[in-house]
Design a protein around this motif. Structure first.
Motif, PDB file in Angstrom:
ATOM      1  N   CYS A 315       0.819  -0.811  -0.095  1.00  0.00           N
ATOM      2  CA  CYS A 315       0.143   0.249   0.083  1.00  0.00           C
ATOM      3  C   CYS A 315       0.997   0.944   0.013  1.00  0.00           C
ATOM      4  CB  CYS A 315      -0.684  -0.437   1.293  1.00  0.00           C
ATOM      5  SG  CYS A 315      -2.139  -1.630   1.007  1.00  0.00           S
ATOM      6  N   CYS A 316       1.747   1.094   0.801  1.00  0.00           N
ATOM      7  CA  CYS A 316       2.960   2.535   0.792  1.00  0.00           C
ATOM      8  C   CYS A 316       3.469   2.648  -0.447  1.00  0.00           C
ATOM      9  CB  CYS A 316       3.744   1.853   1.794  1.00  0.00           C
ATOM     10  SG  CYS A 316       4.193   2.416   3.862  1.00  0.00           S
ATOM     11  N   GLU A 317       4.030   1.758  -1.405  1.00  0.00           N
ATOM     12  CA  GLU A 317       4.481   1.511  -2.768  1.00  0.00           C
ATOM     13  C   GLU A 317       3.608   2.457  -3.717  1.00  0.00           C
ATOM     14  OE1 GLU A 317       6.226  -2.240  -3.179  1.00  0.00           O
ATOM     15  OE2 GLU A 317       7.643  -2.193  -1.983  1.00  0.00           O
ATOM     16  N   THR A 318       2.457   1.674  -3.615  1.00  0.00           N
ATOM     17  CA  THR A 318       1.617   2.231  -4.909  1.00  0.00           C
ATOM     18  C   THR A 318       0.633   3.631  -4.642  1.00  0.00           C
ATOM     19  OG1 THR A 318       0.482  -0.172  -4.930  1.00  0.00           O
ATOM     20  CG2 THR A 318      -1.102   1.766  -5.584  1.00  0.00           C
ATOM     21  N   LYS A 323       1.379   8.822  -6.513  1.00  0.00           N
ATOM     22  CA  LYS A 323       1.827  10.780  -6.126  1.00  0.00           C
ATOM     23  C   LYS A 323       3.105  10.989  -6.957  1.00  0.00           C
ATOM     24  CE  LYS A 323       0.184  10.626  -1.467  1.00  0.00           C
ATOM     25  NZ  LYS A 323       0.450   9.878  -0.175  1.00  0.00           N
ATOM     26  N   THR A 324       3.981  10.008  -7.432  1.00  0.00           N
ATOM     27  CA  THR A 324       4.754  10.289  -8.331  1.00  0.00           C
ATOM     28  C   THR A 324       5.097   9.644  -9.772  1.00  0.00           C
ATOM     29  OG1 THR A 324       6.337   8.062  -7.267  1.00  0.00           O
ATOM     30  CG2 THR A 324       6.643  10.384  -6.009  1.00  0.00           C
ATOM     31  N   SER A 325       4.055   8.891  -9.865  1.00  0.00           N
ATOM     32  CA  SER A 325       4.807   8.189 -11.641  1.00  0.00           C
ATOM     33  C   SER A 325       3.058   8.734 -12.502  1.00  0.00           C
ATOM     34  CB  SER A 325       4.203   6.534 -11.897  1.00  0.00           C
ATOM     35  OG  SER A 325       2.867   6.618 -11.577  1.00  0.00           O
ATOM     36  N   TYR A 326       3.455   8.438 -13.620  1.00  0.00           N
ATOM     37  CA  TYR A 326       2.492   9.123 -14.229  1.00  0.00           C
ATOM     38  C   TYR A 326       1.527   8.057 -15.242  1.00  0.00           C
ATOM     39  CZ  TYR A 326       5.386  13.423 -15.810  1.00  0.00           C
ATOM     40  OH  TYR A 326       6.179  14.079 -14.931  1.00  0.00           O
ATOM     41  N   ASP A 327       1.274   6.841 -14.264  1.00  0.00           N
ATOM     42  CA  ASP A 327       0.807   6.175 -14.355  1.00  0.00           C
ATOM     43  C   ASP A 327      -0.729   6.431 -14.095  1.00  0.00           C
ATOM     44  OD1 ASP A 327       0.317   3.065 -15.452  1.00  0.00           O
ATOM     45  OD2 ASP A 327       1.587   2.721 -14.082  1.00  0.00           O
ATOM     46  N   GLU A 328      -1.433   5.286 -14.779  1.00  0.00           N
ATOM     47  CA  GLU A 328      -2.850   5.396 -14.110  1.00  0.00           C
ATOM     48  C   GLU A 328      -3.016   5.055 -12.852  1.00  0.00           C
ATOM     49  OE1 GLU A 328      -5.427   7.068 -16.210  1.00  0.00           O
ATOM     50  OE2 GLU A 328      -3.923   8.530 -17.706  1.00  0.00           O
ATOM     51  N   PRO A 329      -4.041   6.210 -12.373  1.00  0.00           N
ATOM     52  CA  PRO A 329      -3.691   6.123 -10.643  1.00  0.00           C
ATOM     53  C   PRO A 329      -4.809   4.746 -11.063  1.00  0.00           C
ATOM     54  CG  PRO A 329      -3.873   8.380 -10.958  1.00  0.00           C
ATOM     55  CD  PRO A 329      -4.120   7.579 -12.164  1.00  0.00           C
ATOM     56  N   GLU A 330      -5.619   4.310 -11.280  1.00  0.00           N
ATOM     57  CA  GLU A 330      -6.702   3.344 -11.633  1.00  0.00           C
ATOM     58  C   GLU A 330      -5.735   1.856 -11.682  1.00  0.00           C
ATOM     59  OE1 GLU A 330      -7.198   6.181 -12.938  1.00  0.00           O
ATOM     60  OE2 GLU A 330      -9.161   6.866 -11.948  1.00  0.00           O
ATOM     61  N   ARG A 331      -5.282   1.454 -12.751  1.00  0.00           N
ATOM     62  CA  ARG A 331      -4.367   1.185 -12.654  1.00  0.00           C
ATOM     63  C   ARG A 331      -3.859   0.507 -12.247  1.00  0.00           C
ATOM     64  NH1 ARG A 331      -0.369  -1.930 -14.828  1.00  0.00           N
ATOM     65  NH2 ARG A 331       1.105  -0.224 -14.387  1.00  0.00           N
TER      66      ARG A 331
END
Length: 347
Positions: A315-318, A323-331
């Motif tokens: 959960c901490c990693e996610t 907060k820091t990557s450009y990946d889709e939050p939903e994914r």
């Protein structure tokens, strides 16, 4: 003037005594997160101090939009018209942010509220700056300080049952606990949901299906259902609960925060179980209501210590990646639930 109160409980006791004896004090401060009780006792005070025929003349309501020291002074000094007392209600005005000259004037006013007036300050979030000692002393020494915090689960169950009975309905105590889990401890929200349930249910006795049909669960309640699905190894249901939250347009960061909080509670439960302790200790450590603490303990028994520790880390990693990557939050959230499911499958 009112006697100094040494704690919020004494303040509420004094308020109830004043209302029972029909002798409201000159000065009250109402505050706390339970707005239902704050509004309720504000109305009770209004009913005792004011008369319907003369309320327009004797009720003075000040807010952040119309408040000034002169307006407050004029309101307090205005003699009641065809009544014994007037009520001055000041809502959400931070007196401590005033400059030193204004604070001195406020200190004088709050230290000498006229006998014919009742001054009520109300706050949702009351954070007096006690470094402004003269003003704080004036409040502490002259006002009845009444805190309206969230009520205990036992008090809420009794209150809920009274409201259901008033509507001609019966509800079992365990269903009151379930409703608390779905809605949280806010009496304002519970009151609204009780009205919806009573309007929906066609029977005298409320059943769980009535609650599920009309009550919209809180974020924490859905996350609890999600982790419960993981505990029962129903991974499709766990993913379905996540999709429910996403369809409700809940932001990703609050979701991962809520999942992480529940995983930390599960980890705490495993530690307590290893020490031979139970739900009372978990409720104390994590600030949970007894019903939620008991359910969390039950969930924890279905997971290993390894899973709980790993789940907290995931959960901490996610949270960091959202907060820091450009990946889709939903994914990222879906990946988190699928990874937790995989961890639980091999637990």
């Amino acid at each position: 003037m009112a006697k100094k109160q040494s704690g919020s409980t004494k303040g509420l006791e004094q308020l109830k005594k004043d209302l029972k004896q029909k002798s409201p004090a000159r000065f009250y401060v109402f505050y706390g997160e339970e707005d239902y009780l704050r509004r309720y006792y504000t109305e009770q005070l209004k009913k005792q101090v004011l008369d319907e025929l003369t309320e327009d003349f004797n009720f003075h309501r000040l807010t952040t939009e119309n408040f000034s020291l002169q307006t407050l002074s004029d309101s307090l000094e205005a003699l009641p018209m065809m009544a014994e007392r007037s009520l001055v209600l000041v809502e959400e005005v931070d007196l401590f942010e005033r400059n030193e000259s204004e604070r001195e004037k406020l200190t004088a006013m709050l230290s000498d509220v006229p006998e014919y007036a009742c001054l009520l300050l109300t706050y949702t979030d009351f954070k007096p700056d006690k470094r402004k000692k003269k003003l704080w002393d004036a409040l502490e020494k002259n006002a009845v300080l009444v805190e309206f915090g969230y009520q205990s689960e036992s008090d809420l169950r009794a209150w809920m049952q009274r409201h259901f009975r008033a509507a001609g309905k019966q509800i079992a105590p365990e269903l009151c606990g379930y409703l608390l889990q779905q809605c949280g401890l806010s009496m304002t929200r519970l009151h609204g949901e009780i009205q919806k349930i009573c309007a929906f249910s066609g029977a005298e006795t409320v059943v769980r299906a009535d609650i599920d049909a009309v009550v919209e669960p809180t974020l924490d309640a859905v996350v609890f259902q999600l982790t419960d699905a993981l505990a029962q190894r129903d991974f499709a249901l766990a993913l379905g609960r996540l999709n429910e939250l996403l369809k409700m347009q809940t932001e990703a960061i609050p979701i991962v925060a809520a999942v992480g909080s529940q995983m930390r509670r599960l980890n705490a439960a495993k530690v307590l179980q290893a020490e031979g302790k139970g739900e009372a200790e978990l409720a104390s450590v994590c600030g949970l209501a007894p019903y939620a603490a008991g359910k969390t303990m039950t969930q924890a028994r279905r997971f290993s210590e390894r899973f709980c520790r790993q789940a907290v880390l995931l959960c901490c990693e996610t949270d960091y990646r959202i907060k820091t990557s450009y990946d889709e939050p939903e994914r990222l959230l879906e990946t988190l639930i699928l990874t937790l499911a995989e961890e639980a499958r091999h637990d």
